[in-house]
Design a protein around this motif. Structure first.
Motif, PDB file in Angstrom:
ATOM      1  N   MET A   1      18.885 -40.014 -55.902  1.00 63.29           N
ATOM      2  CA  MET A   1      17.946 -40.353 -56.959  1.00 63.29           C
ATOM      3  C   MET A   1      16.579 -40.553 -56.312  1.00 63.29           C
ATOM      4  N   ILE A   2      15.526 -40.067 -57.010  1.00 60.00           N
ATOM      5  CA  ILE A   2      14.166 -40.241 -56.515  1.00 60.00           C
ATOM      6  C   ILE A   2      13.318 -40.954 -57.568  1.00 60.00           C
ATOM      7  N   LYS A   3      12.206 -41.472 -57.079  1.00 64.21           N
ATOM      8  CA  LYS A   3      11.232 -42.116 -57.950  1.00 64.21           C
ATOM      9  C   LYS A   3       9.889 -41.459 -57.691  1.00 64.21           C
ATOM     10  N   VAL A   4       9.223 -41.039 -58.750  1.00 64.21           N
ATOM     11  CA  VAL A   4       7.873 -40.500 -58.663  1.00 64.21           C
ATOM     12  C   VAL A   4       6.943 -41.582 -59.193  1.00 64.21           C
ATOM     13  N   VAL A  29       4.863 -37.688 -72.141  1.00 65.27           N
ATOM     14  CA  VAL A  29       5.497 -37.336 -70.867  1.00 65.27           C
ATOM     15  C   VAL A  29       7.017 -37.380 -71.013  1.00 65.27           C
ATOM     16  N   ALA A  30       7.532 -38.457 -71.577  1.00 63.31           N
ATOM     17  CA  ALA A  30       8.992 -38.607 -71.725  1.00 63.31           C
ATOM     18  C   ALA A  30       9.577 -37.482 -72.577  1.00 63.31           C
ATOM     19  N   GLU A  31       8.914 -37.165 -73.672  1.00 62.57           N
ATOM     20  CA  GLU A  31       9.413 -36.086 -74.541  1.00 62.57           C
ATOM     21  C   GLU A  31       9.384 -34.743 -73.823  1.00 62.57           C
ATOM     22  N   SER A  32       8.311 -34.490 -73.076  1.00 61.59           N
ATOM     23  CA  SER A  32       8.166 -33.218 -72.363  1.00 61.59           C
ATOM     24  C   SER A  32       9.204 -33.059 -71.258  1.00 61.59           C
ATOM     25  N   LEU A  33       9.518 -34.145 -70.556  1.00 60.40           N
ATOM     26  CA  LEU A  33      10.456 -34.076 -69.432  1.00 60.40           C
ATOM     27  C   LEU A  33      11.911 -34.054 -69.885  1.00 60.40           C
ATOM     28  N   GLY A  34      12.174 -34.541 -71.072  1.00 59.01           N
ATOM     29  CA  GLY A  34      13.513 -34.486 -71.643  1.00 59.01           C
ATOM     30  C   GLY A  34      14.558 -35.197 -70.801  1.00 59.01           C
ATOM     31  N   ASP A  35      15.750 -34.596 -70.754  1.00 61.11           N
ATOM     32  CA  ASP A  35      16.892 -35.200 -70.058  1.00 61.11           C
ATOM     33  C   ASP A  35      16.729 -35.274 -68.540  1.00 61.11           C
ATOM     34  N   ALA A  36      15.754 -34.549 -67.994  1.00 61.05           N
ATOM     35  CA  ALA A  36      15.525 -34.611 -66.542  1.00 61.05           C
ATOM     36  C   ALA A  36      15.033 -35.997 -66.133  1.00 61.05           C
ATOM     37  N   LEU A  37      14.336 -36.668 -67.049  1.00 62.67           N
ATOM     38  CA  LEU A  37      13.821 -38.007 -66.785  1.00 62.67           C
ATOM     39  C   LEU A  37      14.947 -39.014 -66.970  1.00 62.67           C
ATOM     40  N   SER A  67      16.610 -35.530 -58.419  1.00 61.90           N
ATOM     41  CA  SER A  67      16.188 -34.909 -57.164  1.00 61.90           C
ATOM     42  C   SER A  67      14.748 -34.435 -57.272  1.00 61.90           C
ATOM     43  N   VAL A  68      14.162 -34.087 -56.137  1.00 60.03           N
ATOM     44  CA  VAL A  68      12.814 -33.527 -56.114  1.00 60.03           C
ATOM     45  C   VAL A  68      12.800 -32.212 -56.887  1.00 60.03           C
ATOM     46  N   ALA A  69      13.816 -31.401 -56.703  1.00 56.11           N
ATOM     47  CA  ALA A  69      13.885 -30.113 -57.402  1.00 56.11           C
ATOM     48  C   ALA A  69      13.917 -30.305 -58.918  1.00 56.11           C
ATOM     49  N   THR A  70      14.674 -31.292 -59.377  1.00 57.07           N
ATOM     50  CA  THR A  70      14.740 -31.582 -60.811  1.00 57.07           C
ATOM     51  C   THR A  70      13.378 -32.018 -61.325  1.00 57.07           C
ATOM     52  N   PHE A  71      12.708 -32.890 -60.574  1.00 57.14           N
ATOM     53  CA  PHE A  71      11.360 -33.333 -60.941  1.00 57.14           C
ATOM     54  C   PHE A  71      10.415 -32.141 -61.040  1.00 57.14           C
ATOM     55  N   GLN A  72      10.395 -31.309 -60.016  1.00 58.66           N
ATOM     56  CA  GLN A  72       9.468 -30.177 -59.987  1.00 58.66           C
ATOM     57  C   GLN A  72       9.726 -29.209 -61.139  1.00 58.66           C
ATOM     58  N   ALA A  73      10.988 -28.940 -61.419  1.00 54.51           N
ATOM     59  CA  ALA A  73      11.331 -28.007 -62.498  1.00 54.51           C
ATOM     60  C   ALA A  73      10.924 -28.563 -63.861  1.00 54.51           C
ATOM     61  N   ALA A  74      11.080 -29.867 -64.049  1.00 54.64           N
ATOM     62  CA  ALA A  74      10.755 -30.481 -65.341  1.00 54.64           C
ATOM     63  C   ALA A  74       9.253 -30.715 -65.498  1.00 54.64           C
ATOM     64  N   GLY A  94      -5.085 -40.547 -60.543  1.00 54.41           N
ATOM     65  CA  GLY A  94      -3.876 -41.203 -60.071  1.00 54.41           C
ATOM     66  C   GLY A  94      -3.401 -40.632 -58.746  1.00 54.41           C
ATOM     67  N   GLU A  95      -2.832 -41.493 -57.927  1.00 55.70           N
ATOM     68  CA  GLU A  95      -2.201 -41.078 -56.672  1.00 55.70           C
ATOM     69  C   GLU A  95      -0.714 -40.931 -56.944  1.00 55.70           C
ATOM     70  N   LEU A  96      -0.090 -39.904 -56.413  1.00 56.39           N
ATOM     71  CA  LEU A  96       1.317 -39.640 -56.659  1.00 56.39           C
ATOM     72  C   LEU A  96       2.110 -39.794 -55.360  1.00 56.39           C
ATOM     73  N   GLN A  97       3.228 -40.490 -55.457  1.00 57.02           N
ATOM     74  CA  GLN A  97       4.131 -40.634 -54.309  1.00 57.02           C
ATOM     75  C   GLN A  97       5.542 -40.388 -54.782  1.00 57.02           C
ATOM     76  N   ILE A  98       6.291 -39.597 -54.029  1.00 56.56           N
ATOM     77  CA  ILE A  98       7.711 -39.369 -54.298  1.00 56.56           C
ATOM     78  C   ILE A  98       8.508 -40.159 -53.263  1.00 56.56           C
ATOM     79  N   SER A  99       9.435 -40.967 -53.746  1.00 53.80           N
ATOM     80  CA  SER A  99      10.246 -41.837 -52.864  1.00 53.80           C
ATOM     81  C   SER A  99      11.706 -41.622 -53.147  1.00 53.80           C
ATOM     82  N   GLU A 100      12.523 -41.799 -52.126  1.00 52.85           N
ATOM     83  CA  GLU A 100      13.960 -41.794 -52.300  1.00 52.85           C
ATOM     84  C   GLU A 100      14.399 -43.228 -52.631  1.00 52.85           C
ATOM     85  N   ILE A 101      15.203 -43.364 -53.672  1.00 48.98           N
ATOM     86  CA  ILE A 101      15.703 -44.679 -54.042  1.00 48.98           C
ATOM     87  C   ILE A 101      16.928 -44.962 -53.185  1.00 48.98           C
TER      88      ILE A 101
END
Length: 102
Positions: A1-4, A29-37, A67-74, A94-101
């Protein structure tokens, strides 16, 4: 699981419309990302280390994905739409950081 994490730097000239962000931008954002979020948490900075000091970030949102791939695809197909909405709620980038939970 990751956190953006999207973190909006604070400063004396920073403008941030919390109501718009919470009630318009994040639902879009939530509606656009759908089940990936898989989860979302929004927080507003209220202070720094020293009493009376500005919080380093005026606002932070954490978005969770498998995953990062799921985030990028969504996220990728909607990135331009999300970016176009930024002037409606803030004057900072905004500054963006991707972290592993862990």
């Amino acid at each position: 699981m990751i956190k953006v994490s999207v973190m909006y730097p604070n400063g004396p000239e920073t403008k941030f419309d919390v109501d718009y962000y919470k009630n318009s931008h994040l639902p879009m954002v939530a509606e656009s990302l759908g089940d990936a979020l898989k989860g979302m948490e929004f927080s507003v900075g209220i202070g720094g280390r020293i009493p009376g000091e500005l919080a380093p970030y005026v606002a932070v949102v954490d978005l969770k994905f498998e995953s990062v791939a799921t985030f990028q695809a969504a996220f990728g197909p909607h990135a331009a739409k999300f970016a176009a909405d930024v002037p409606n709620y803030t004057n900072v980038e905004g500054e963006l950081q991707i972290s592993e939970i862990m």
